[in-house]
Design a protein around this motif. Structure first.
Motif, PDB file in Angstrom:
ATOM      1  N   ALA A 278       0.838  -1.209   0.000  1.00 20.73           N
ATOM      2  CA  ALA A 278       0.000   0.000   0.000  1.00 20.73           C
ATOM      3  C   ALA A 278       0.868   1.253   0.000  1.00 20.73           C
ATOM      4  CB  ALA A 278      -0.930  -0.024   1.207  1.00 20.73           C
ATOM      5  N   ALA A 279       1.937   1.230   0.786  1.00 22.50           N
ATOM      6  CA  ALA A 279       2.822   2.396   0.844  1.00 22.50           C
ATOM      7  C   ALA A 279       3.529   2.641  -0.483  1.00 22.50           C
ATOM      8  CB  ALA A 279       3.842   2.218   1.970  1.00 22.50           C
ATOM      9  N   ASP A 280       3.886   1.558  -1.191  1.00 24.82           N
ATOM     10  CA  ASP A 280       4.506   1.725  -2.508  1.00 24.82           C
ATOM     11  C   ASP A 280       3.549   2.406  -3.486  1.00 24.82           C
ATOM     12  OD1 ASP A 280       6.892   0.461  -1.768  1.00 24.82           O
ATOM     13  OD2 ASP A 280       6.107  -1.519  -2.250  1.00 24.82           O
ATOM     14  N   HIS A 281       2.274   1.996  -3.443  1.00 20.85           N
ATOM     15  CA  HIS A 281       1.266   2.655  -4.278  1.00 20.85           C
ATOM     16  C   HIS A 281       1.181   4.143  -3.947  1.00 20.85           C
ATOM     17  CE1 HIS A 281      -0.110  -1.408  -5.264  1.00 20.85           C
ATOM     18  NE2 HIS A 281      -0.933  -0.890  -6.172  1.00 20.85           N
TER      19      HIS A 281
ATOM     20  N   ASN B 110       0.325 -13.937 -11.230  1.00 22.43           N
ATOM     21  CA  ASN B 110       1.382 -13.282 -10.464  1.00 22.43           C
ATOM     22  C   ASN B 110       0.855 -12.066  -9.692  1.00 22.43           C
ATOM     23  OD1 ASN B 110       4.044 -13.138  -9.530  1.00 22.43           O
ATOM     24  ND2 ASN B 110       4.641 -11.692 -11.130  1.00 22.43           N
ATOM     25  N   ALA B 111      -0.375 -12.186  -9.191  1.00 25.95           N
ATOM     26  CA  ALA B 111      -0.976 -11.120  -8.391  1.00 25.95           C
ATOM     27  C   ALA B 111      -1.358 -11.675  -7.027  1.00 25.95           C
ATOM     28  CB  ALA B 111      -2.215 -10.554  -9.090  1.00 25.95           C
ATOM     29  N   VAL B 112      -1.188 -10.859  -5.991  1.00 23.65           N
ATOM     30  CA  VAL B 112      -1.470 -11.276  -4.616  1.00 23.65           C
ATOM     31  C   VAL B 112      -2.227 -10.166  -3.907  1.00 23.65           C
ATOM     32  CG1 VAL B 112       0.587 -12.740  -4.491  1.00 23.65           C
ATOM     33  CG2 VAL B 112       0.716 -10.341  -3.766  1.00 23.65           C
ATOM     34  N   PRO B 113      -2.874 -10.469  -2.770  1.00 19.38           N
ATOM     35  CA  PRO B 113      -3.540  -9.409  -2.012  1.00 19.38           C
ATOM     36  C   PRO B 113      -2.550  -8.334  -1.584  1.00 19.38           C
ATOM     37  CG  PRO B 113      -4.277 -11.560  -1.257  1.00 19.38           C
ATOM     38  CD  PRO B 113      -3.134 -11.803  -2.189  1.00 19.38           C
ATOM     39  N   LEU B 114      -2.986  -7.101  -1.633  1.00 22.65           N
ATOM     40  CA  LEU B 114      -2.133  -5.975  -1.288  1.00 22.65           C
ATOM     41  C   LEU B 114      -1.750  -6.024   0.185  1.00 22.65           C
ATOM     42  CD1 LEU B 114      -1.034  -3.312  -2.634  1.00 22.65           C
ATOM     43  CD2 LEU B 114      -2.927  -2.157  -1.484  1.00 22.65           C
ATOM     44  N   VAL B 115      -0.468  -5.948   0.470  1.00 21.86           N
ATOM     45  CA  VAL B 115       0.021  -5.869   1.846  1.00 21.86           C
ATOM     46  C   VAL B 115      -0.140  -4.425   2.332  1.00 21.86           C
ATOM     47  CG1 VAL B 115       2.041  -6.037   3.346  1.00 21.86           C
ATOM     48  CG2 VAL B 115       1.632  -7.766   1.574  1.00 21.86           C
ATOM     49  N   VAL B 116      -0.821  -4.263   3.458  1.00 21.55           N
ATOM     50  CA  VAL B 116      -1.052  -2.924   4.008  1.00 21.55           C
ATOM     51  C   VAL B 116      -0.016  -2.668   5.098  1.00 21.55           C
ATOM     52  CG1 VAL B 116      -2.707  -1.394   5.132  1.00 21.55           C
ATOM     53  CG2 VAL B 116      -3.503  -3.104   3.475  1.00 21.55           C
ATOM     54  N   ASP B 117       0.993  -1.894   4.780  1.00 24.82           N
ATOM     55  CA  ASP B 117       2.073  -1.576   5.716  1.00 24.82           C
ATOM     56  C   ASP B 117       1.765  -0.253   6.411  1.00 24.82           C
ATOM     57  OD1 ASP B 117       2.305  -0.588   3.144  1.00 24.82           O
ATOM     58  OD2 ASP B 117       4.473  -0.762   3.039  1.00 24.82           O
TER      59      ASP B 117
ATOM     60  N   GLN C 114      -3.593   9.502   6.941  1.00 18.57           N
ATOM     61  CA  GLN C 114      -4.139   8.533   7.878  1.00 18.57           C
ATOM     62  C   GLN C 114      -4.522   7.274   7.115  1.00 18.57           C
ATOM     63  OE1 GLN C 114      -7.770   9.789   9.702  1.00 18.57           O
ATOM     64  NE2 GLN C 114      -8.021   7.927  10.908  1.00 18.57           N
ATOM     65  N   LEU C 115      -4.293   6.110   7.721  1.00 19.39           N
ATOM     66  CA  LEU C 115      -4.678   4.849   7.100  1.00 19.39           C
ATOM     67  C   LEU C 115      -5.919   4.306   7.782  1.00 19.39           C
ATOM     68  CD1 LEU C 115      -4.095   2.452   5.170  1.00 19.39           C
ATOM     69  CD2 LEU C 115      -2.747   1.454   7.024  1.00 19.39           C
ATOM     70  N   VAL C 116      -6.918   3.946   6.978  1.00 20.27           N
ATOM     71  CA  VAL C 116      -8.156   3.345   7.485  1.00 20.27           C
ATOM     72  C   VAL C 116      -8.369   2.037   6.749  1.00 20.27           C
ATOM     73  CG1 VAL C 116     -10.650   3.572   7.670  1.00 20.27           C
ATOM     74  CG2 VAL C 116      -9.204   5.558   8.078  1.00 20.27           C
TER      75      VAL C 116
ATOM     76  N   ASP D 256       2.597   1.367   9.195  1.00 16.32           N
ATOM     77  CA  ASP D 256       3.590   2.316   9.697  1.00 16.32           C
ATOM     78  C   ASP D 256       4.180   3.164   8.575  1.00 16.32           C
ATOM     79  OD1 ASP D 256       3.159   1.384  12.228  1.00 16.32           O
ATOM     80  OD2 ASP D 256       4.929   0.084  12.284  1.00 16.32           O
ATOM     81  N   ARG D 257       4.487   2.530   7.429  1.00 13.99           N
ATOM     82  CA  ARG D 257       5.051   3.288   6.309  1.00 13.99           C
ATOM     83  C   ARG D 257       4.051   4.281   5.750  1.00 13.99           C
ATOM     84  NH1 ARG D 257       7.057   0.233   1.385  1.00 13.99           N
ATOM     85  NH2 ARG D 257       7.463   2.382   0.698  1.00 13.99           N
ATOM     86  N   VAL D 258       2.791   3.869   5.613  1.00 14.18           N
ATOM     87  CA  VAL D 258       1.772   4.771   5.080  1.00 14.18           C
ATOM     88  C   VAL D 258       1.627   5.994   5.986  1.00 14.18           C
ATOM     89  CG1 VAL D 258      -0.693   5.050   4.626  1.00 14.18           C
ATOM     90  CG2 VAL D 258       0.483   3.002   3.827  1.00 14.18           C
ATOM     91  N   GLU D 259       1.479   5.764   7.276  1.00 17.23           N
ATOM     92  CA  GLU D 259       1.231   6.883   8.188  1.00 17.23           C
ATOM     93  C   GLU D 259       2.469   7.748   8.362  1.00 17.23           C
ATOM     94  OE1 GLU D 259      -0.677   5.318  11.702  1.00 17.23           O
ATOM     95  OE2 GLU D 259      -2.616   5.309  10.631  1.00 17.23           O
ATOM     96  N   ALA D 260       3.669   7.182   8.167  1.00 17.17           N
ATOM     97  CA  ALA D 260       4.886   7.989   8.216  1.00 17.17           C
ATOM     98  C   ALA D 260       4.951   8.973   7.047  1.00 17.17           C
ATOM     99  CB  ALA D 260       6.117   7.081   8.195  1.00 17.17           C
TER     100      ALA D 260
END
Length: 346
Positions: A244-247, A282-289, A299-301, A291-295
């Protein structure tokens, strides 16, 4: 806060919501949001060069009509047969692969003299909720530049080219660079109560809108709540290995730091049967990181916004729209100023 479907008067006076993107993600969101407010504006990318839209673009010199048509279908207040008619795709002859809706938009472009006016006129014919705006009136192509320095021009070529290079996309740009955004699009963003980016393909549906001159700055200036809706899955040929943070980082790198206030991610596990299908792609569920997003500032919800019983891992139109409206209400104070008059304070 639980939100109810508004009555007609509340719907007429609903918040000004602008959604920015393209592809099926944008039309999915619109199908849900149109139940909550009349005051909808969809800003649509126009860099597609594949399929029937690409043929019309090359033959007639008009922007690709496909994503605009999908939005028309989502927002139209017509009989079901009309929606089916717009989506009808010819299967033989010289029109093979073309949809009737695309052809109508092409014809209206010839009659009115501009694609923007054609979209406006077709919206009136279909009595759509809200309005649909191409992000720019320019005839643009999308170029992807990869981390190894290679590049490819053409949205439809990016997926296969990326696989052949086996490295990440560094950035994308429009050719010609910095085409002027439609003034109506910029005004809609500046006047909005809430702006929603995504869901949809990161580099080919969402980010191209930010590359129109003035759009990122308008988003940064806007006092609206600005929400980025994360995809449920990574995308083969575009965002393999992305979190998520990469996006979010890619989005901000192509725009400006103050563009996003809140990042909304799905919290529901994907059906195991669907995971098998996506694994082959070659697709997987998005990893929601978190700490990186909020840094990064927003805000992450995390909420349950996924569809059930579908053949694909997609957002549910009603769940997604209801969640967005609840988040908006939670962050907005309605100050009474007399009969039928409210001022919204964020």
């Amino acid at each position: 806060m639980s939100i109810q479907i508004p009555d007609s008067k509340q719907w007429e006076c609903g918040p000004k919501v602008v959604v920015i993107g393209g592809g099926t993600g944008l039309s999915t969101l619109l199908r849900g949001l149109k139940r909550y407010t009349k005051n909808l504006t969809a800003i649509v990318a126009v860099s597609d060069d594949g399929g029937g839209s690409g043929v019309l673009r090359r033959d007639l010199g008009i922007p690709p009509p496909g994503d605009v048509r999908h939005c028309m279908e989502a927002l139209a207040n017509t009989e079901p047969i009309m929606e089916r008619l717009l989506a009808y795709r010819f299967t033989g002859g010289s029109l093979a692969g073309q949809s009737l809706g695309n052809l109508i938009l092409a014809a209206l472009s010839g009659i009115t003299g501009s694609f923007e006016e054609a979209v406006a006129q077709m919206g009136q014919v279909l009595a759509i909720t809200g309005r649909i705006l191409p992000v720019t009136g320019a005839n643009v192509a999308l170029e992807a530049v990869f981390e190894n320095g290679t590049r490819v021009v053409g949205e439809s070529k990016i997926c296969d080219f990326k696989k052949s290079q086996d490295c990440r996309i560094d950035h994308v740009r429009l050719i010609p660079e910095h085409p002027a955004a439609l003034p109506e699009s910029l005004h809609a963003v500046e006047e909005a109560d809430m702006v929603v980016l995504g869901p949809g393909s990161l580099y080919t549906s969402v980010i191209p809108n930010l590359l129109a001159e003035g759009m990122s700055a308008a988003l940064e200036r806007s006092r609206a709540w600005k929400v980025y809706v994360c995809n449920i899955m990574t995308q083969d040929g575009e965002t393999e290995g992305y979190t998520a943070a990469d996006h979010l980082q890619a989005l901000l790198d192509h725009g400006l730091p103050g563009m996003v206030d809140l990042c909304l991610a799905n919290s529901t596990p994907v059906d195991p049967a669907l995971l098998e299908r996506y694994r082959a792609e070659n697709a997987v569920p998005l990893v929601v990181d978190r700490d990186r997003v909020e840094a990064m500032g927003p805000q992450l919800v995390e909420r349950d916004v996924a569809a059930r019983g579908e053949n694909y891992a997609r957002h549910d139109p009603d769940r997604l729209a209801r969640t967005l409206m609840e988040l908006y209400q939670d962050r907005t104070v309605r100050i009474f100023r007399g009969p039928s008059r409210y001022i919204l304070e964020k």
